[in-house]
Scaffold this motif. Structure first.
Motif, mmCIF file in Angstrom:
data_model
loop_
_atom_site.group_PDB
_atom_site.id
_atom_site.type_symbol
_atom_site.label_atom_id
_atom_site.label_comp_id
_atom_site.label_asym_id
_atom_site.label_seq_id
_atom_site.Cartn_x
_atom_site.Cartn_y
_atom_site.Cartn_z
ATOM 1 N N THR A 74 0.831 -1.214 0.000
ATOM 2 C CA THR A 74 0.000 0.000 0.000
ATOM 3 C C THR A 74 0.855 1.248 0.000
ATOM 4 O O THR A 74 1.733 1.412 0.849
ATOM 5 C CB THR A 74 -0.904 0.020 1.238
ATOM 6 O OG1 THR A 74 -1.759 -1.132 1.205
ATOM 7 C CG2 THR A 74 -1.762 1.281 1.249
ATOM 8 N N TRP A 122 -1.960 5.450 -14.628
ATOM 9 C CA TRP A 122 -2.088 4.590 -13.449
ATOM 10 C C TRP A 122 -3.384 3.809 -13.571
ATOM 11 O O TRP A 122 -4.435 4.369 -13.901
ATOM 12 C CB TRP A 122 -2.106 5.436 -12.185
ATOM 13 C CG TRP A 122 -2.388 4.635 -10.947
ATOM 14 C CD1 TRP A 122 -3.584 4.493 -10.313
ATOM 15 C CD2 TRP A 122 -1.445 3.848 -10.226
ATOM 16 N NE1 TRP A 122 -3.453 3.673 -9.240
ATOM 17 C CE2 TRP A 122 -2.153 3.250 -9.146
ATOM 18 C CE3 TRP A 122 -0.088 3.576 -10.382
ATOM 19 C CZ2 TRP A 122 -1.527 2.419 -8.246
ATOM 20 C CZ3 TRP A 122 0.525 2.755 -9.462
ATOM 21 C CH2 TRP A 122 -0.185 2.172 -8.413
ATOM 22 N N ASN A 161 -5.802 1.747 -11.283
ATOM 23 C CA ASN A 161 -6.130 1.423 -9.892
ATOM 24 C C ASN A 161 -6.426 -0.057 -9.695
ATOM 25 O O ASN A 161 -6.029 -0.648 -8.687
ATOM 26 C CB ASN A 161 -7.362 2.216 -9.455
ATOM 27 C CG ASN A 161 -6.981 3.510 -8.782
ATOM 28 O OD1 ASN A 161 -5.954 3.591 -8.114
ATOM 29 N ND2 ASN A 161 -7.793 4.527 -8.963
ATOM 30 N N ASN A 168 -3.171 -1.774 -9.736
ATOM 31 C CA ASN A 168 -2.120 -1.181 -8.886
ATOM 32 C C ASN A 168 -0.804 -1.070 -9.662
ATOM 33 O O ASN A 168 0.276 -1.445 -9.174
ATOM 34 C CB ASN A 168 -1.908 -2.023 -7.629
ATOM 35 C CG ASN A 168 -1.796 -1.163 -6.386
ATOM 36 O OD1 ASN A 168 -2.375 -0.079 -6.315
ATOM 37 N ND2 ASN A 168 -1.048 -1.633 -5.401
#
Length: 121
Positions: A26, A75, A77, A80
């Motif tokens: 994370t 990016w 999501n 990731n």
């Protein structure tokens, strides 16, 4: 947190490559994700970056002057993963490409291993 860069390879001038930087773990928002590169015998330089979760709560990107509209950072999501789409490649784009993450909440920084890009003339 680990970053895994991939997607490098050999390509002729004018061709395209897409590099990936998969993030495990994370990274809190806001954060900045970078692509850097280093050619043999030269200093490392920033290719571009994507700022996520900043004051606009969205994303913004900016690039080194040498990019001249040829590259796009994005990016995903769901995966990731950060991408570097490189188009109109030139021999001077040859080098090792690295991804970096800067967690602006914890101030931690993380680096991926390099992925080699070689552009032939």
């Amino acid at each position: 947190v680990q970053l895994q860069a991939s997607g490098g390879g050999f390509v002729r001038a004018g061709g395209s490559l897409r590099l990936s930087c998969a993030v495990s773990g994370t990274i809190f928002s806001p954060n900045v994700m970078y692509w850097h590169r280093q050619a043999p015998g030269k200093q490392r330089e920033m290719v571009g970056r994507i700022v996520r979760g900043g004051s606009t709560s969205g994303e913004s990107t900016d690039y080194g002057d040498f990019v001249q509209g040829r590259f796009i950072i994005s990016w995903d999501n769901a995966k990731n993963t950060m991408y570097l789409q490189m188009n109109s490649l030139k021999p001077e784009d040859t080098g090792a490409y690295y991804c970096q993450a800067h967690d602006l909440r914890t101030l931690s920084q993380y680096w991926g291993q390099g992925t080699q890009v070689t552009v032939s003339s």
